[in-house]
Design a protein around this motif. Structure first.
Motif, short mmCIF file in Angstrom:
data_model
loop_
_atom_site.label_atom_id
_atom_site.label_comp_id
_atom_site.label_asym_id
_atom_site.label_seq_id
_atom_site.Cartn_x
_atom_site.Cartn_y
_atom_site.Cartn_z
N ASP A 184 -49.80 54.19 -34.01
CA ASP A 184 -48.68 55.12 -33.79
C ASP A 184 -47.37 54.36 -33.62
OD1 ASP A 184 -49.07 54.03 -31.27
OD2 ASP A 184 -48.83 55.94 -30.20
N GLN A 185 -47.39 53.08 -33.99
CA GLN A 185 -46.16 52.28 -34.00
C GLN A 185 -46.19 51.33 -35.20
OE1 GLN A 185 -45.69 50.07 -30.36
NE2 GLN A 185 -45.10 51.86 -29.15
N LEU A 186 -45.03 51.13 -35.79
CA LEU A 186 -44.79 50.02 -36.73
C LEU A 186 -44.13 48.93 -35.91
CD1 LEU A 186 -44.57 48.99 -39.76
CD2 LEU A 186 -42.27 49.92 -39.70
N THR B 298 -36.82 55.75 -36.26
CA THR B 298 -36.01 55.31 -35.13
C THR B 298 -36.61 54.04 -34.55
OG1 THR B 298 -35.41 57.59 -34.59
CG2 THR B 298 -35.09 55.93 -32.87
N GLY B 299 -35.86 52.96 -34.58
CA GLY B 299 -36.34 51.70 -34.04
C GLY B 299 -35.97 51.55 -32.58
N PRO C 4 -41.73 54.33 -33.60
CA PRO C 4 -42.94 55.15 -33.47
C PRO C 4 -43.20 55.94 -34.75
CG PRO C 4 -41.14 56.17 -32.26
CD PRO C 4 -40.62 54.84 -32.76
N ILE C 5 -44.47 56.06 -35.11
CA ILE C 5 -44.85 56.78 -36.33
C ILE C 5 -45.97 57.77 -36.00
CG2 ILE C 5 -44.16 54.91 -37.87
CD1 ILE C 5 -47.11 54.08 -38.04
N ALA D 258 -42.14 59.54 -36.38
CA ALA D 258 -41.69 60.05 -37.69
C ALA D 258 -42.64 59.56 -38.77
CB ALA D 258 -40.25 59.59 -37.95
N SER D 259 -42.32 59.94 -40.00
CA SER D 259 -43.20 59.64 -41.13
C SER D 259 -42.97 58.24 -41.69
CB SER D 259 -42.98 60.67 -42.25
OG SER D 259 -43.71 60.32 -43.41
N LEU D 260 -44.04 57.67 -42.23
CA LEU D 260 -43.99 56.35 -42.86
C LEU D 260 -43.81 56.45 -44.37
CD1 LEU D 260 -44.29 53.50 -41.59
CD2 LEU D 260 -46.72 53.59 -42.18
#
Length: 484
Positions: A138-140, A172-173, A188-189, A297-299
């Motif tokens: 759920d995170q990049l 959003t980073g 967050p993804i 958000a979306s990847l």
């Protein structure tokens, strides 16, 4: 003979939200060089910033990185949860690329936080997954890792470029100092994509930033090819972790990984955030990452970017060494050590190492018909093995020092520079490669220099590294002897 009196127990018992947590050796110094900080001081620091620290680790399995002898000694990693966990902790079962599994600790509350810090876990290393879905991050995670000699100002500039690319992709980073020399950015993804897909998106992001600021940023995996600030896309491979927000890093000033607001990035100084300064900052300003869980958000946009790269011929990049070879992955070997197939055939390895390929290609590397292969085998005797051909590496590298003591290795580099002043004067900061090598039960440091900026007539020859304490030599020598 009478038994000696037992050593008095100086442990301190903390009562935290109704739970009792035993802190052993509370006066043990974890930092003693530039600052004096005991274990209990670190526990109290984490309790002061607990809402923020738990925001980064709650509901996530964590790897225990244990500094049992203090921050000035080498740590060890422990994946499996200790036995007899207190009731305020739980575990989650993770599977690894090797196929093995482990029950890892999950910390959800301040008492659990104090308990793992008591084990020496001053750095917190959570996986980018929640316990309800351990297969979909759920995170990049964007890890900006500067090469030696790169100023932090360049890291800040690259961070701002990452922010711009993420915004273009609808992400959003959330930014923080790593607590060392770098910066971490965690967008967050939605937990819809596999680790492989998230890593693919991270690689596309790294390449996009490199295109925007090619003089500052690098997406190259091999250290000898890097320059400036490396965007470590492989931090998104399964089983990789980074230090989370508010972690204490093992630097002499006890600095921490500090969450930031983006407007702070252009002027931030990592040395300003320490065990001493962070509690007051947290009390006054709260947690800049408080909204991270609500900002997923979306990847898709980054994956579309990856698809465009692949359509243009930019395929996969090397994975970490302990991962299985991935489809489409290039050679997993340092460019300076890579040999082409033709060169290896010329050195006599065709029949032994590449039997099928050598039999199925002609002298120019073109596919050979099955009938031609049979005819060649029937009419041509096996050629005599040729003497190995001398090859010219892509990057002229020298190994300067091998040691389990980083300071001793760096001292060896100083001696080499003193002995070779002309070559040393021509080295760029990123020509000095300091590798932290990890084995199953040891850590050691290798220092190399890249002589690409040194004219050939001024390049020193490879000599015996000084010091030359390579802990792998014993088993490698034994393995070679066993094969004779």
């Amino acid at each position: 003979m009478p038994r000696p009196d037992p050593k008095p127990d100086d442990a301190e018992i903390l009562t935290i939200d109704g739970h009792q947590v035993r802190i052993s050796n509370p006066a043990k110094l974890y930092f003693s060089r530039d600052v004096q900080i005991a274990k209990l001081d670190i526990v109290k620091y984490f309790l002061t910033v607990a809402p923020g620290a738990l925001g980064g680790i709650a509901d996530r399995p964590i790897v225990l990185k244990r500094f049992v002898n203090g921050a000035e000694a080498e740590p060890f990693y422990q994946k499996r949860a200790p036995e007899n966990l207190p009731p305020f902790l739980r575990t989650a079962t993770l599977s690894f690329p090797s196929g093995r599994t482990a029950e890892e600790v999950v910390v959800d509350n301040p008492a659990g936080l104090a308990w793992v810090v008591n084990l020496g876990c001053i750095e917190l290393h959570p996986h980018p997954v929640r316990t309800a879905d351990l297969d979909h991050p759920d995170q990049l995670r964007v890890d900006l890792d500067p090469n030696p000699g790169v100023e932090f100002a360049d890291v800040r500039l690259v961070a701002l470029e990452v922010k711009a690319v993420l915004q273009d992709a609808g992400l959003t980073g959330f930014v923080k100092t790593s607590g060392s020399r770098g910066i971490h950015i965690n967008p967050p993804i939605h937990p819809r994509w596999t680790f492989t897909e998230v890593r693919r998106a991270a690689l596309a992001l790294a390449r996009a930033v490199e295109r925007r600021v090619p003089a500052l940023a690098s997406s190259k995996w091999w250290k000898e090819e890097r320059h400036g600030v490396f965007l470590d896309y492989n931090q998104n491979a399964k089983d990789r972790t980074t230090a989370s927000a508010y972690s204490v890093r093992p630097l002499p000033d006890a600095r921490v990984s500090a969450p930031l607001h983006w407007q702070e990035v252009p002027d931030c100084d990592p040395a300003a955030f320490t065990v001493f300064t962070m509690p007051a900052r947290f009390a006054a300003s709260g947690d800049p990452h408080a909204a991270i869980a609500a900002s997923a958000a979306s990847l898709e946009a980054l994956l579309d970017l990856a698809a465009r790269d692949e359509a243009e011929g930019l395929g996969d990049a090397p994975w970490p060494p302990h991962f299985a070879k991935a489809e489409g992955e290039p050679k997993r070997v340092q460019p300076s050590k890579a040999k082409s197939f033709a060169n290896q055939i010329g050195e006599g390895f065709g029949a032994q190492r590449f039997r099928k390929r050598s039999q199925s290609t002609d002298d120019l590397g073109a596919p050979r018909l099955a009938s031609e292969t049979w005819e060649a085998a029937a009419t041509n005797p096996k050629p005599a093995r040729k003497a190995p051909a001398k090859r010219t590496p892509k990057h002229p590298l020298l190994t300067i020092a091998n040691s389990s003591d980083k300071a001793a290795a760096l001292a060896g580099l100083v001696r080499w520079k003193t002995a070779n002043p002309e070559a040393a004067a021509l080295l760029a900061p990123d020509d000095i490669l300091v590798d932290r090598m990890r084995g199953s039960a040891y850590v050691w440091y290798r220092i190399r220099v890249n002589l690409r900026n040194v004219p050939e007539q001024l390049r020193p020859a490879q000599s015996t590294p000084d010091p030359d304490d390579d802990p792998t030599r014993t088993w490698r020598t034994g393995e070679s002897a066993a094969q004779l």
